[in-house]
Scaffold this motif. Structure first.
Motif, PDB file in Angstrom:
ATOM      1  N   PRO A 201     -13.521  -3.697 -30.457  1.00  0.00           N
ATOM      2  CA  PRO A 201     -14.753  -3.363 -29.620  1.00  0.00           C
ATOM      3  C   PRO A 201     -15.312  -4.677 -29.153  1.00  0.00           C
ATOM      4  CG  PRO A 201     -14.935  -2.720 -31.831  1.00  0.00           C
ATOM      5  CD  PRO A 201     -13.385  -3.144 -31.529  1.00  0.00           C
ATOM      6  N   LYS A 202     -15.481  -5.773 -30.178  1.00  0.00           N
ATOM      7  CA  LYS A 202     -16.179  -7.046 -29.620  1.00  0.00           C
ATOM      8  C   LYS A 202     -15.548  -7.671 -28.340  1.00  0.00           C
ATOM      9  CE  LYS A 202     -18.409 -10.951 -31.708  1.00  0.00           C
ATOM     10  NZ  LYS A 202     -18.150 -11.917 -33.032  1.00  0.00           N
ATOM     11  N   ALA A 203     -14.078  -7.647 -28.468  1.00  0.00           N
ATOM     12  CA  ALA A 203     -13.471  -8.266 -27.265  1.00  0.00           C
ATOM     13  C   ALA A 203     -13.739  -7.524 -25.980  1.00  0.00           C
ATOM     14  CB  ALA A 203     -11.854  -8.381 -27.622  1.00  0.00           C
ATOM     15  N   LEU A 204     -13.760  -6.110 -25.992  1.00  0.00           N
ATOM     16  CA  LEU A 204     -14.211  -5.477 -25.154  1.00  0.00           C
ATOM     17  C   LEU A 204     -15.392  -5.507 -24.674  1.00  0.00           C
ATOM     18  CD1 LEU A 204     -12.320  -1.865 -26.243  1.00  0.00           C
ATOM     19  CD2 LEU A 204     -11.472  -3.392 -24.357  1.00  0.00           C
ATOM     20  N   TYR A 205     -16.179  -5.539 -25.581  1.00  0.00           N
ATOM     21  CA  TYR A 205     -17.790  -6.056 -25.138  1.00  0.00           C
ATOM     22  C   TYR A 205     -17.851  -7.380 -24.245  1.00  0.00           C
ATOM     23  CZ  TYR A 205     -22.833  -6.431 -25.389  1.00  0.00           C
ATOM     24  OH  TYR A 205     -24.044  -6.874 -25.032  1.00  0.00           O
ATOM     25  N   THR A 206     -16.949  -8.129 -24.740  1.00  0.00           N
ATOM     26  CA  THR A 206     -16.975  -9.653 -23.999  1.00  0.00           C
ATOM     27  C   THR A 206     -16.214  -9.352 -22.618  1.00  0.00           C
ATOM     28  OG1 THR A 206     -16.562 -10.516 -25.944  1.00  0.00           O
ATOM     29  CG2 THR A 206     -16.185 -11.849 -24.040  1.00  0.00           C
ATOM     30  N   ILE A 207     -15.338  -8.646 -22.476  1.00  0.00           N
ATOM     31  CA  ILE A 207     -14.591  -8.415 -21.445  1.00  0.00           C
ATOM     32  C   ILE A 207     -15.557  -7.547 -20.259  1.00  0.00           C
ATOM     33  CG2 ILE A 207     -12.691  -7.497 -19.948  1.00  0.00           C
ATOM     34  CD1 ILE A 207     -11.224  -7.690 -22.592  1.00  0.00           C
TER      35      ILE A 207
ATOM     36  N   LYS B 243     -22.074   0.927 -35.475  1.00  0.00           N
ATOM     37  CA  LYS B 243     -22.625  -0.518 -35.488  1.00  0.00           C
ATOM     38  C   LYS B 243     -21.785  -1.336 -34.673  1.00  0.00           C
ATOM     39  CE  LYS B 243     -25.335  -0.788 -39.651  1.00  0.00           C
ATOM     40  NZ  LYS B 243     -24.955  -0.662 -41.262  1.00  0.00           N
ATOM     41  N   SER B 244     -20.769  -0.954 -34.315  1.00  0.00           N
ATOM     42  CA  SER B 244     -19.536  -1.961 -33.506  1.00  0.00           C
ATOM     43  C   SER B 244     -20.042  -2.145 -32.008  1.00  0.00           C
ATOM     44  CB  SER B 244     -18.413  -0.964 -33.473  1.00  0.00           C
ATOM     45  OG  SER B 244     -17.715  -1.418 -34.845  1.00  0.00           O
ATOM     46  N   THR B 245     -20.932  -1.812 -31.373  1.00  0.00           N
ATOM     47  CA  THR B 245     -21.411  -2.004 -30.221  1.00  0.00           C
ATOM     48  C   THR B 245     -19.952  -1.789 -29.283  1.00  0.00           C
ATOM     49  OG1 THR B 245     -20.898  -4.343 -30.257  1.00  0.00           O
ATOM     50  CG2 THR B 245     -23.391  -3.642 -30.417  1.00  0.00           C
ATOM     51  N   ILE B 246     -19.510  -0.562 -29.383  1.00  0.00           N
ATOM     52  CA  ILE B 246     -18.334  -0.267 -28.391  1.00  0.00           C
ATOM     53  C   ILE B 246     -18.940  -0.023 -27.051  1.00  0.00           C
ATOM     54  CG2 ILE B 246     -16.830   1.759 -27.796  1.00  0.00           C
ATOM     55  CD1 ILE B 246     -16.856   2.439 -30.966  1.00  0.00           C
ATOM     56  N   PRO B 247     -18.624  -0.943 -26.244  1.00  0.00           N
ATOM     57  CA  PRO B 247     -19.382  -1.060 -24.817  1.00  0.00           C
ATOM     58  C   PRO B 247     -19.273   0.171 -23.891  1.00  0.00           C
ATOM     59  CG  PRO B 247     -17.221  -2.124 -24.613  1.00  0.00           C
ATOM     60  CD  PRO B 247     -17.240  -1.584 -25.932  1.00  0.00           C
ATOM     61  N   GLY B 248     -18.715   1.294 -24.185  1.00  0.00           N
ATOM     62  CA  GLY B 248     -18.343   2.386 -23.400  1.00  0.00           C
ATOM     63  C   GLY B 248     -19.840   3.161 -22.943  1.00  0.00           C
ATOM     64  N   VAL B 249     -19.965   3.603 -21.902  1.00  0.00           N
ATOM     65  CA  VAL B 249     -21.249   4.361 -21.373  1.00  0.00           C
ATOM     66  C   VAL B 249     -21.464   5.648 -22.044  1.00  0.00           C
ATOM     67  CG1 VAL B 249     -21.678   3.357 -18.885  1.00  0.00           C
ATOM     68  CG2 VAL B 249     -20.290   5.502 -19.258  1.00  0.00           C
ATOM     69  N   TYR B 250     -20.461   6.337 -22.224  1.00  0.00           N
ATOM     70  CA  TYR B 250     -20.439   7.844 -22.790  1.00  0.00           C
ATOM     71  C   TYR B 250     -20.065   7.758 -24.235  1.00  0.00           C
ATOM     72  CZ  TYR B 250     -18.888  12.475 -22.955  1.00  0.00           C
ATOM     73  OH  TYR B 250     -18.492  13.835 -23.394  1.00  0.00           O
TER      74      TYR B 250
END
Ligand code: HEM
Ligand SMILES: *[C@@H]1O[C@H](CO)[C@@H](O)[C@H](O)[C@H]1NC(C)=O
Ligand SMILES: *[C@@H]1O[C@H](CO)[C@@H](O)[C@H](O)[C@H]1NC(C)=O
Ligand SMILES: *[C@@H]1O[C@H](CO)[C@@H](O)[C@H](O)[C@H]1NC(C)=O
Length: 540
Positions: free
Chosen positions: A81-87, A457-464
């Motif tokens: 999730p953190k790497a995805l958030y960065t991307i 808590k993981s700030t998964i960057p998905g909109v949904y």
């Protein structure tokens, strides 16, 4: 130019590109020596048969795994999730969509949302966003119900004789097309009465299965797109001696001419004034009408030229149709596999009279309906991955370290410019580290309880819904709410009136830009036959 000349120049061109690529690859290889992944076999990941491999990669590898792309260049499959958030959010400008993606979409639709980057994309998104707001969805739900009731009546005629085997994918495809037609373009493609034929609908339904059949074209497109003006490229395509490529081209031409015709009609109505607009399908409440009005009142700097508006039409229709119809078909198939959940969901729907016509907020809040949609979108995202390319050397920090090939722990991965990163949609949606030990199981009830702390808590960057199914950030799916309401309306209307059971035919879900079902692995006709029966309670 003859065939042979054309082909040999393309050959020379590709050799130059190959040599160029090779130099870049050595650097990338060194950077990722420590990252583990499956044995190199890229065909496994992109062919029609790769569904199992894609799941294997998503379920059984660390949150960042190494794969091999074109010319053996290593790429990263990312579900951390953190790497995805960065991307897709934090360092989004370092990870644009790939040339291949942008240029293929340009070839398909012209300069729509899926084929633009940077400032042009921002402008388009700004003008389109209000048409997808919740407020606007409230106006669109009644349109969805009208269409769903037409679908119900059409299906009812087919099952008049008790139980019938019906290709539900075909009906869902027609319905999704009609829903984006009326709600998106203010245009009716299909009366949904019987087996009607629509040229646009037919072209679209065959686009994605056809795209799987033209791998060479897909690989060549990014390079081809750099050569000459658009008209020249279209001209070149005429010479590709391949039936699949020609079929593909005719699909694209059909989409373009149909979109243009619809646009001209709307433009004329807008010029005639409000009265004429109200006479149209959807009474001017559709997305393109709203866009055209917004454009008319925008400043010179923020407006969009005609071709970009037409490009949005094919973009919307394509982005909306197969994604939603295959998801709907998959939900109905899963409900046929789980008759107990189907029964409970039907009870919820009947109790709320959701098969008739609910308003947006009531329909949106039915708990089991919401859970079934979320859970199916979690484990069965129609697009299981998306890709980005690093536009400069940068670093991907990980939420949790992964174990490297040499046993060391890696918590930051240096990414070399030009590296392709795959957004592991399925991988992130199904990570046991986030969702718990039962992460690979379809369990709608998980959404009825508080979600695991790790997920929140993981700030998964998905909109949904903490899912990556619609991705996130500036290029997230603009239509996720539209699609969700569409599914909820159709499911509630169908469940109020029909029951669904599996047949004994072997359904296979094929990997593609959007997954689709076929009978077995050989036949490539998208279909999903199910036994459909009139629900007893609805007979009277
Ligand atoms: C289950 C249904 C759907 C799924 C899973 C889905 C998924 C996605 C994904 C993953 C993307 C991002 C692609 C990428 O980054 O590579 C996307 C983009 C997009 N989707 Fe959807 N979609 C769905 C339905 C719809 C509907 C109904 C519409 C229109 C009404 C729509 C319109 C779009 C558009 C226009 C984009 C491009 C957005 C941009 O680049 O700014 N989608 N969708
Ligand atoms: C792998 O990572 C470890 C720890 O960071 C490092 O000592 C080692 O040199 C790395 N190996 C390669 C091949 O990069
Ligand atoms: C949209 O607005 C811009 C700026 O006002 C204008 O130049 C353009 O022609 C408009 N596009 C259409 C399709 O009307
Ligand atoms: C569909 O189901 C609803 C709820 O049971 C019922 O009122 C309606 O008559 C049914 N319609 C059809 C066409 O079967």
């Amino acid at each position: 130019m003859t065939f042979m000349e054309l082909w040999s120049s393309l050959l020379v061109l590709s050799s130059i590109i190959f040599a160029w690529q090779y130099l870049g690859i050595r650097k990338t290889r060194n950077a990722f020596q420590n990252v583990s992944g499956p044995a190199p076999a890229i065909a496994q990941f992109f062919s029609r048969d790769s569904t199992d491999f894609q799941s294997h990669l998503a379920f059984n590898y660390p949150a960042v795994a190494k794969l091999y792309g074109m010319f053996g260049r290593p790429m990263l499959y990312v579900s951390d999730p953190k790497a995805l958030y960065t991307i897709i959010i934090k360092d989004e400008s370092s990870f644009p969509e790939s040339d291949a993606f942008i240029s293929m979409n340009y070839l398909l639709f012209g300069h729509g949302l899926l084929a633009t980057l940077g400032e042009t994309h921002r402008k388009q998104r700004k003008l389109l966003s209000p048409a997808f707001s919740i407020n606007h969805m409230r106006h669109i739900v009644p349109i969805f119900y009208n269409v769903a009731h037409q679908l119900r009546d059409g299906l009812r005629k087919q099952v008049a004789g008790g139980t019938e085997e019906i290709d539900m994918l075909n009906w869902m495809g027609r319905t999704a097309l009609e829903l984006i037609g009326q709600g998106g373009l203010g245009y009716s493609f299909d009366p949904l009465v019987e087996d009607a034929h629509n040229e646009y609908g037919h072209a679209l339904k065959n686009l994605i299965p056809n795209l799987v059949q033209v791998p060479i074209l897909r690989l060549m497109v990014p390079y081809l797109m750099r050569v000459g003006p658009a008209a020249f490229r279209r001209f070149v395509l005429n010479f590709v001696p391949d039936g699949d490529v020609q079929r593909f081209k005719s699909i694209v031409d059909t989409m373009e001419s149909q979109s243009r015709a619809i646009f001209e009609k709307k433009k004329a109505a807008l010029l005639q004034g409000e009265e004429a607009v109200l006479q149209q399908v959807g009474e001017g409440k559709d997305i393109i009408s709203i866009l055209m009005r917004a454009n008319a009142s925008s400043s010179e700097a923020e407006g969009l030229p005609e071709d970009q508006i037409i490009a949005q039409m094919s973009t919307l229709v394509l982005a909306a149709t197969d994604t939603t119809s295959n998801t709907l078909a998959r939900i109905i198939e899963i409900l046929a596999e789980h008759p107990d959940v189907q029964e409970k969901l039907r009870a919820e729907v009947l109790d709320a009279h959701a098969g008739e016509s609910l308003v947006y907020d009531e329909l949106d809040q039915l708990p089991l309906l919401d859970s079934v949609c979320r859970e199916t979108l979690r484990l069965n995202p129609p697009a299981v991955f998306s890709t980005r390319v690093a536009s400069r050397d940068t670093i991907l920090p990980l939420a949790e370290p992964i174990v490297g090939v040499d046993g060391s722990l890696i918590s930051d991965i240096p990414v070399v410019k030009g590296t392709e990163v795959i957004i592991g949609i399925l991988g992130c949606n199904a990570r046991k580290e986030l969702w718990g030990e039962d992460a690979h199981e379809w369990k709608p009830e998980r959404w009825l309880a508080p979600l695991p702390e790790k997920v929140i808590k993981s700030t998964i960057p998905g909109v949904y819904a903490n899912l990556m199914t619609f991705v996130g950030g500036r290029r997230a799916c603009i239509g996720f709410k539209f699609s969700e309401m569409e599914m909820k309306v159709v499911l509630s209307v169908l469940l109020a009136n029909f029951t669904f059971e599996l047949t004994d035919k072997p359904i296979v879900w094929n990997a593609a830009a959007v997954r689709y079902p076929t009978l077995g692995r050989i036949d490539n006709k998208p279909q999903l036959p199910l036994k459909v029966r009139l629900y007893e309670g609805a007979k009277a």
